[in-house]
Scaffold this active site. Structure first.
Site, PDB file in Angstrom:
ATOM      1  N   CYS A   1       0.846  -1.805   0.332  1.00  0.00           N
ATOM      2  CA  CYS A   1       0.134   0.257   0.107  1.00  0.00           C
ATOM      3  C   CYS A   1       1.051   1.196  -0.074  1.00  0.00           C
ATOM      4  O   CYS A   1       0.496   2.609  -0.178  1.00  0.00           O
ATOM      5  CB  CYS A   1      -0.812  -0.167   1.278  1.00  0.00           C
ATOM      6  SG  CYS A   1      -2.290  -2.235   1.268  1.00  0.00           S
TER       7      CYS A   1
ATOM      8  N   HIS B   1      -2.588   7.249   2.119  1.00  0.00           N
ATOM      9  CA  HIS B   1      -3.314   6.242   2.215  1.00  0.00           C
ATOM     10  C   HIS B   1      -4.709   6.032   2.124  1.00  0.00           C
ATOM     11  O   HIS B   1      -4.746   6.535   3.296  1.00  0.00           O
ATOM     12  CB  HIS B   1      -2.358   4.994   2.102  1.00  0.00           C
ATOM     13  CG  HIS B   1      -2.539   3.678   1.920  1.00  0.00           C
ATOM     14  ND1 HIS B   1      -3.471   3.273   1.085  1.00  0.00           N
ATOM     15  CD2 HIS B   1      -3.232   2.688   3.010  1.00  0.00           C
ATOM     16  CE1 HIS B   1      -3.920   2.338   1.014  1.00  0.00           C
ATOM     17  NE2 HIS B   1      -3.235   1.593   2.254  1.00  0.00           N
TER      18      HIS B   1
ATOM     19  N   ASN C   1     -10.129   0.256   0.453  1.00  0.00           N
ATOM     20  CA  ASN C   1      -8.813   0.127  -0.157  1.00  0.00           C
ATOM     21  C   ASN C   1      -8.341  -0.004  -1.121  1.00  0.00           C
ATOM     22  O   ASN C   1      -7.753  -1.597  -1.076  1.00  0.00           O
ATOM     23  CB  ASN C   1      -8.014  -0.696   1.581  1.00  0.00           C
ATOM     24  CG  ASN C   1      -6.335  -0.352   1.766  1.00  0.00           C
ATOM     25  OD1 ASN C   1      -5.949  -0.165   0.419  1.00  0.00           O
ATOM     26  ND2 ASN C   1      -6.004  -1.003   2.815  1.00  0.00           N
TER      27      ASN C   1
HETATM   28  N1  COA Z   1     -18.144  -7.326   9.924  1.00  0.00           N
HETATM   29  C1  COA Z   1     -18.908  -8.263  11.401  1.00  0.00           C
HETATM   30  N2  COA Z   1     -17.987  -8.190  12.561  1.00  0.00           N
HETATM   31  C2  COA Z   1     -16.369  -8.184  11.882  1.00  0.00           C
HETATM   32  C3  COA Z   1     -15.842  -8.391  11.093  1.00  0.00           C
HETATM   33  C4  COA Z   1     -17.210  -7.881   9.495  1.00  0.00           C
HETATM   34  N3  COA Z   1     -16.102  -7.616   8.049  1.00  0.00           N
HETATM   35  N4  COA Z   1     -15.045  -8.644  11.142  1.00  0.00           N
HETATM   36  C5  COA Z   1     -14.783  -8.516  12.316  1.00  0.00           C
HETATM   37  N5  COA Z   1     -15.967  -8.267  12.770  1.00  0.00           N
HETATM   38  C6  COA Z   1     -15.412  -8.984  14.167  1.00  0.00           C
HETATM   39  C7  COA Z   1     -14.045  -9.857  14.833  1.00  0.00           C
HETATM   40  O1  COA Z   1     -15.205 -11.206  14.698  1.00  0.00           O
HETATM   41  C8  COA Z   1     -14.383  -9.513  15.264  1.00  0.00           C
HETATM   42  O2  COA Z   1     -14.672 -10.391  16.890  1.00  0.00           O
HETATM   43  P1  COA Z   1     -14.760 -10.917  18.306  1.00  0.00           P
HETATM   44  O3  COA Z   1     -14.371 -10.392  19.220  1.00  0.00           O
HETATM   45  O4  COA Z   1     -15.867 -11.484  18.613  1.00  0.00           O
HETATM   46  O5  COA Z   1     -13.577 -11.469  17.631  1.00  0.00           O
HETATM   47  C9  COA Z   1     -14.946  -7.833  16.198  1.00  0.00           C
HETATM   48  O6  COA Z   1     -15.172  -7.473  15.074  1.00  0.00           O
HETATM   49  C10 COA Z   1     -13.318  -7.110  16.525  1.00  0.00           C
HETATM   50  O7  COA Z   1     -14.123  -6.290  16.434  1.00  0.00           O
HETATM   51  P2  COA Z   1     -13.420  -4.669  16.949  1.00  0.00           P
HETATM   52  O8  COA Z   1     -12.285  -4.970  17.476  1.00  0.00           O
HETATM   53  O9  COA Z   1     -14.271  -3.795  17.311  1.00  0.00           O
HETATM   54  O10 COA Z   1     -12.554  -4.255  15.476  1.00  0.00           O
HETATM   55  P3  COA Z   1     -11.585  -3.361  14.943  1.00  0.00           P
HETATM   56  O11 COA Z   1     -12.601  -1.588  15.644  1.00  0.00           O
HETATM   57  O12 COA Z   1     -10.089  -3.435  15.430  1.00  0.00           O
HETATM   58  O13 COA Z   1     -11.774  -3.082  13.223  1.00  0.00           O
HETATM   59  C11 COA Z   1     -10.730  -2.942  11.305  1.00  0.00           C
HETATM   60  C12 COA Z   1     -11.484  -3.695  12.818  1.00  0.00           C
HETATM   61  C13 COA Z   1      -9.644  -4.789  10.993  1.00  0.00           C
HETATM   62  C14 COA Z   1     -11.452  -2.562  10.295  1.00  0.00           C
HETATM   63  C15 COA Z   1      -9.114  -2.349  12.329  1.00  0.00           C
HETATM   64  O14 COA Z   1      -8.576  -3.408  12.935  1.00  0.00           O
HETATM   65  C16 COA Z   1      -8.351  -1.966  10.989  1.00  0.00           C
HETATM   66  O15 COA Z   1      -8.669  -1.445   9.649  1.00  0.00           O
HETATM   67  N6  COA Z   1      -7.022  -2.417  10.499  1.00  0.00           N
HETATM   68  C17 COA Z   1      -6.311  -1.951  10.041  1.00  0.00           C
HETATM   69  C18 COA Z   1      -6.887  -2.691   9.044  1.00  0.00           C
HETATM   70  C19 COA Z   1      -6.082  -2.032   7.447  1.00  0.00           C
HETATM   71  O16 COA Z   1      -5.906  -0.931   7.323  1.00  0.00           O
HETATM   72  N7  COA Z   1      -4.654  -2.789   6.838  1.00  0.00           N
HETATM   73  C20 COA Z   1      -4.037  -2.619   5.421  1.00  0.00           C
HETATM   74  C21 COA Z   1      -3.386  -1.310   5.982  1.00  0.00           C
HETATM   75  S1  COA Z   1      -1.852  -0.737   4.858  1.00  0.00           S
END
Ligand code: COA
Length: 323
Positions: free
Chosen positions: A114, A250, A280
């Site tokens: 990315c 990004h 993304n």
């Molecule tokens: N729909 C519903 N629930 C989902 C889900 C989806 N698409 N994806 C994950 N969950 C669940 C998980 O299973 C987890 O459940 P659990 O707690 O029972 O295990 C929970 O949601 C996680 O929630 P939360 O911790 O509130 O998520 P978050 O606020 O950390 O958000 C991301 C998750 C992935 C959106 C966030 O961490 C993120 O954007 N990280 C960076 C990812 C990224 O940008 N990568 C590329 C970088 S170049």
């Protein structure tokens, strides 16, 4: 007299097919509310089955070449940043060169996921400043949907396909004021596709080459790296944050973008955001957002624009541009 590189034109292309959050609700156990509140994404574009990264790159390239008022024959360097090349080899840049009907100039891909577009801009800028090129085509293009497991709700809701491009031209006036690149390979396993040609190739053969990530760790790293590099860029140019007209970060997640803006004390109205409509798009995200800002008239000639990216590796980078 010093030679610098300037952005002479920008372009982009998005595949036609839109996948909304409602569509994803039909595919995995998720909800529009979860996706929007956790990432800010409403929809993303997905390439057609017979549409490849080079096809997207070609459309973006032609649009950038047209907006620069030049022709493919005048391009003497082609760099494509991509994580999802059409083929193992030749490079997507070489495939694109053939499409553009030109030959002879160096054409190659760079891989920094990315942050790839930032790495590509840095390299092209150095080619131009050292006199090795006078007009460079720099592209970020991805069919990231091909390395997404569409049954994995943690990943599939976040990504999309697209391409963005710029033409950089040699000029006596500085356009790109500075570039900054970093990598930290210690974290390679936090965001990766754990298969390739030399390792675990069997998984590719059965179609199991999918992106995996530790979302929370990646989130924290992305915020820190992308806000620290804003400071680094400003210090290198002896500039104050108020002199930045536009931040083009990004586009991974609106919460990452907002946290970076807050830490860097750059107000939201100076930040270009496309993540809601594009998701993304990896290496394509920054040039796509830049092109949108240029074409809708927000980014104007003379503006100071700070572009920045963060991706797997980890890799991160920035460039300060006077448009
Ligand atoms: N729909 C519903 N629930 C989902 C889900 C989806 N698409 N994806 C994950 N969950 C669940 C998980 O299973 C987890 O459940 P659990 O707690 O029972 O295990 C929970 O949601 C996680 O929630 P939360 O911790 O509130 O998520 P978050 O606020 O950390 O958000 C991301 C998750 C992935 C959106 C966030 O961490 C993120 O954007 N990280 C960076 C990812 C990224 O940008 N990568 C590329 C970088 S170049």
């Amino acid at each position: 007299m010093n030679t610098y590189s300037r952005i002479a034109g920008t372009g982009s292309y998005l595949p036609e097919r839109v996948i909304t959050n409602a569509d994803l609700e039909e595919m995995v156990d998720t909800s529009d509310e979860w996706i929007r509140s956790r990432s800010g994404i409403r929809e993303r574009r997905i390439a057609a089955e017979d549409e490849f990264t080079c096809d997207l790159a070609e459309r973006a390239a032609l649009s950038a070449i047209e907006s620069a008022g030049t022709t493919p024959g005048d391009i003497d360097l082609i760099i494509v940043a991509t994580t999802t090349p059409d083929l193992v080899f030749p490079s997507t840049a070489c495939l694109l060169q053939e499409r553009l009907g030109v030959a002879g100039a160096p054409a190659f891909d760079v891989q920094a996921v990315c942050a790839g577009f930032l790495f590509a801009i840095d390299v092209a800028d150095k080619f131009i400043r050292t006199g090795s090129a006078t007009r460079a085509l720099v592209i970020g293009a991805e069919t990231f949907s091909r390395i997404v497991d569409w049954t994995d709700r943690r990943v599939c809701v976040l990504f999309g396909d697209g391409a963005g491009a710029v033409v950089l031209e040699a000029d006596e006036r500085p356009g790109i004021l500075s570039t900054h690149l970093h990598s930290d390979g210690r974290y390679n396993d936090l965001l990766c596709v754990p298969v390739g040609v030399s390792r675990n190739f069997d998984k590719i053969k059965v179609g199991e080459a999918f992106a995996t990530m530790d979302g929370g760790e990646v989130f924290r790293w992305a915020v820190t790296a992308m806000s620290d590099i804003i400071d680094e860029t400003l210090v290198a140019n002896s500039m104050d944050r108020t002199q930045i007209d536009w931040l083009v970060p990004h586009q991974a997640n609106i919460r990452i973008i907002n946290a970076v803006g807050k830490r860097a004390r750059i107000p939201g109205e100076k930040v270009i955001v496309t993540v809601d409509r594009h998701g993304n798009t990896s290496a394509a995200s920054v040039p796509l957002a830049l092109d949108e800002g240029v074409r809708d008239g927000r980014i104007r000639q003379g503006d100071h624009v700070l572009i920045e990216g963060f991706g797997g590796g980890f890799t991160w980078g920035s460039a300060l541009i006077r448009m």
